[in-house]
Scaffold this motif. Structure first.
Motif, PDB file in Angstrom:
ATOM      1  N   GLY A  55       0.776  -1.230   0.000  1.00 30.00           N
ATOM      2  CA  GLY A  55       0.000   0.000   0.000  1.00 30.00           C
ATOM      3  C   GLY A  55       0.808   1.280   0.000  1.00 30.00           C
ATOM      4  N   SER A  56       2.128   1.175  -0.060  1.00 28.78           N
ATOM      5  CA  SER A  56       2.956   2.374  -0.119  1.00 28.78           C
ATOM      6  C   SER A  56       2.839   3.013  -1.493  1.00 28.78           C
ATOM      7  N   THR A  57       2.824   4.330  -1.518  1.00 29.02           N
ATOM      8  CA  THR A  57       2.655   5.057  -2.773  1.00 29.02           C
ATOM      9  C   THR A  57       3.788   6.056  -2.988  1.00 29.02           C
ATOM     10  N   ASN A  58       4.080   6.291  -4.255  1.00 23.69           N
ATOM     11  CA  ASN A  58       5.055   7.307  -4.645  1.00 23.69           C
ATOM     12  C   ASN A  58       4.541   7.983  -5.908  1.00 23.69           C
ATOM     13  N   TYR A  59       4.944   9.242  -6.088  1.00 20.99           N
ATOM     14  CA  TYR A  59       4.474  10.028  -7.220  1.00 20.99           C
ATOM     15  C   TYR A  59       5.624  10.807  -7.849  1.00 20.99           C
ATOM     16  N   ALA A  60       5.503  11.009  -9.154  1.00 21.51           N
ATOM     17  CA  ALA A  60       6.418  11.924  -9.818  1.00 21.51           C
ATOM     18  C   ALA A  60       6.114  13.337  -9.322  1.00 21.51           C
ATOM     19  N   ASP A  61       7.139  14.165  -9.280  1.00 21.38           N
ATOM     20  CA  ASP A  61       6.953  15.534  -8.795  1.00 21.38           C
ATOM     21  C   ASP A  61       5.904  16.290  -9.607  1.00 21.38           C
ATOM     22  N   SER A  62       5.822  15.977 -10.892  1.00 21.57           N
ATOM     23  CA  SER A  62       4.908  16.708 -11.774  1.00 21.57           C
ATOM     24  C   SER A  62       3.433  16.454 -11.456  1.00 21.57           C
ATOM     25  N   VAL A  63       3.135  15.383 -10.725  1.00 22.28           N
ATOM     26  CA  VAL A  63       1.732  15.064 -10.443  1.00 22.28           C
ATOM     27  C   VAL A  63       1.439  15.035  -8.943  1.00 22.28           C
ATOM     28  N   LYS A  64       2.450  15.194  -8.135  1.00 19.44           N
ATOM     29  CA  LYS A  64       2.273  15.114  -6.686  1.00 19.44           C
ATOM     30  C   LYS A  64       1.268  16.164  -6.218  1.00 19.44           C
ATOM     31  N   GLY A  65       0.322  15.727  -5.405  1.00 15.61           N
ATOM     32  CA  GLY A  65      -0.702  16.626  -4.904  1.00 15.61           C
ATOM     33  C   GLY A  65      -1.921  16.723  -5.794  1.00 15.61           C
ATOM     34  N   ARG A  66      -1.816  16.218  -7.019  1.00 15.18           N
ATOM     35  CA  ARG A  66      -2.952  16.255  -7.951  1.00 15.18           C
ATOM     36  C   ARG A  66      -3.469  14.858  -8.271  1.00 15.18           C
ATOM     37  N   PHE A  67      -2.584  13.873  -8.324  1.00 20.13           N
ATOM     38  CA  PHE A  67      -2.956  12.500  -8.671  1.00 20.13           C
ATOM     39  C   PHE A  67      -2.896  11.627  -7.423  1.00 20.13           C
ATOM     40  N   THR A  68      -3.779  10.643  -7.379  1.00 18.01           N
ATOM     41  CA  THR A  68      -3.791   9.679  -6.282  1.00 18.01           C
ATOM     42  C   THR A  68      -3.949   8.280  -6.845  1.00 18.01           C
ATOM     43  N   ILE A  69      -3.036   7.392  -6.463  1.00 12.67           N
ATOM     44  CA  ILE A  69      -3.108   5.995  -6.883  1.00 12.67           C
ATOM     45  C   ILE A  69      -3.677   5.170  -5.741  1.00 12.67           C
ATOM     46  N   SER A  70      -4.542   4.225  -6.059  1.00 12.53           N
ATOM     47  CA  SER A  70      -5.171   3.416  -5.013  1.00 12.53           C
ATOM     48  C   SER A  70      -5.538   2.051  -5.580  1.00 12.53           C
ATOM     49  N   ARG A  71      -5.911   1.162  -4.661  1.00 15.73           N
ATOM     50  CA  ARG A  71      -6.318  -0.186  -5.064  1.00 15.73           C
ATOM     51  C   ARG A  71      -7.735  -0.444  -4.575  1.00 15.73           C
ATOM     52  N   ASP A  72      -8.534  -1.024  -5.448  1.00 13.41           N
ATOM     53  CA  ASP A  72      -9.869  -1.482  -5.088  1.00 13.41           C
ATOM     54  C   ASP A  72      -9.800  -3.004  -4.996  1.00 13.41           C
ATOM     55  N   TYR A  73      -9.728  -3.516  -3.761  1.00 12.60           N
ATOM     56  CA  TYR A  73      -9.550  -4.949  -3.574  1.00 12.60           C
ATOM     57  C   TYR A  73     -10.762  -5.739  -4.062  1.00 12.60           C
ATOM     58  N   ALA A  74     -11.928  -5.172  -3.930  1.00 11.95           N
ATOM     59  CA  ALA A  74     -13.146  -5.887  -4.314  1.00 11.95           C
ATOM     60  C   ALA A  74     -13.214  -6.108  -5.818  1.00 11.95           C
ATOM     61  N   LYS A  75     -12.692  -5.143  -6.575  1.00 12.68           N
ATOM     62  CA  LYS A  75     -12.794  -5.207  -8.027  1.00 12.68           C
ATOM     63  C   LYS A  75     -11.489  -5.637  -8.697  1.00 12.68           C
ATOM     64  N   ASN A  76     -10.449  -5.839  -7.900  1.00 13.89           N
ATOM     65  CA  ASN A  76      -9.123  -6.165  -8.458  1.00 13.89           C
ATOM     66  C   ASN A  76      -8.690  -5.128  -9.482  1.00 13.89           C
ATOM     67  N   THR A  77      -8.892  -3.873  -9.123  1.00  6.29           N
ATOM     68  CA  THR A  77      -8.446  -2.781  -9.977  1.00  6.29           C
ATOM     69  C   THR A  77      -7.525  -1.853  -9.197  1.00  6.29           C
ATOM     70  N   TRP A  78      -6.656  -1.221  -9.939  1.00  2.12           N
ATOM     71  CA  TRP A  78      -5.781  -0.171  -9.392  1.00  2.12           C
ATOM     72  C   TRP A  78      -6.137   1.107 -10.126  1.00  2.12           C
ATOM     73  N   ASN A  79      -6.419   2.154  -9.372  1.00  3.44           N
ATOM     74  CA  ASN A  79      -6.981   3.359  -9.945  1.00  3.44           C
ATOM     75  C   ASN A  79      -6.027   4.545  -9.838  1.00  3.44           C
ATOM     76  N   LEU A  80      -6.144   5.435 -10.783  1.00  2.00           N
ATOM     77  CA  LEU A  80      -5.382   6.681 -10.751  1.00  2.00           C
ATOM     78  C   LEU A  80      -6.381   7.826 -10.861  1.00  2.00           C
ATOM     79  N   GLN A  81      -6.625   8.485  -9.736  1.00  2.00           N
ATOM     80  CA  GLN A  81      -7.506   9.650  -9.708  1.00  2.00           C
ATOM     81  C   GLN A  81      -6.680  10.869 -10.066  1.00  2.00           C
ATOM     82  N   MET A  82      -7.090  11.561 -11.112  1.00  5.28           N
ATOM     83  CA  MET A  82      -6.326  12.700 -11.614  1.00  5.28           C
ATOM     84  C   MET A  82      -7.181  13.959 -11.487  1.00  5.28           C
ATOM     85  N   ASN A  83      -6.745  14.865 -10.646  1.00  4.98           N
ATOM     86  CA  ASN A  83      -7.458  16.125 -10.423  1.00  4.98           C
ATOM     87  C   ASN A  83      -6.620  17.295 -10.923  1.00  4.98           C
ATOM     88  N   SER A  84      -7.255  18.435 -11.071  1.00  2.00           N
ATOM     89  CA  SER A  84      -6.564  19.657 -11.500  1.00  2.00           C
ATOM     90  C   SER A  84      -5.714  19.395 -12.740  1.00  2.00           C
TER      91      SER A  84
END
Length: 118
Positions: A55-84
């Motif tokens: 569950g540890s996460t890391n981000y490129a500087d260019s997207v830090k604070g705007r993008f969030t990576i997460s895992r949905d265990y129920a759906k076996n998906t990994w998501n990238l929420q991209m804001n701004s």
């Protein structure tokens, strides 16, 4: 083996949001890390974000604070929420899985297009 399929790309105006999903199948239990990469027009593929099996996460500087990576265990998906989103975020986004051990292997998805208009 691990197979990956991305979805969720599209067109959005600057400042908007998109949520990408990476659906995994096969030996999901063997996945060590999921990465998101992107390749913009005329650019090399660049790393965007990473989430480990712990569950540890890391981000490129260019997207830090705007993008969030997460895992949905129920759906076996990994998501990238991209804001701004910015026009410079325009790229084909690829999901990558590092899986297995001795040796570790990599699998890529087919990519999904994200276009941000100004």
């Amino acid at each position: 083996q691990v197979q990956l399929v991305e979805s969720g790309g599209g067109m959005v105006q600057a400042g908007g949001s998109l949520r990408l999903s990476c659906a995994a199948s096969g030996s999901i239990f063997s996945i060590n890390t999921i990465n998101w990469y992107r390749q913009g027009p005329g650019n090399q593929r660049e790393w965007v974000a990473r989430i480990t099996s712990a569950g540890s996460t890391n981000y490129a500087d260019s997207v830090k604070g705007r993008f969030t990576i997460s895992r949905d265990y129920a759906k076996n998906t990994w998501n990238l929420q991209m804001n701004s989103l910015k026009p410079e975020d325009t790229a084909v986004y690829y999901c990558n899985a590092n899986w297995g051990s001795h040796p570790q292997r990599n699998t890529w998805g087919q990519g999904t297009q994200v276009t941000v208009s100004s």
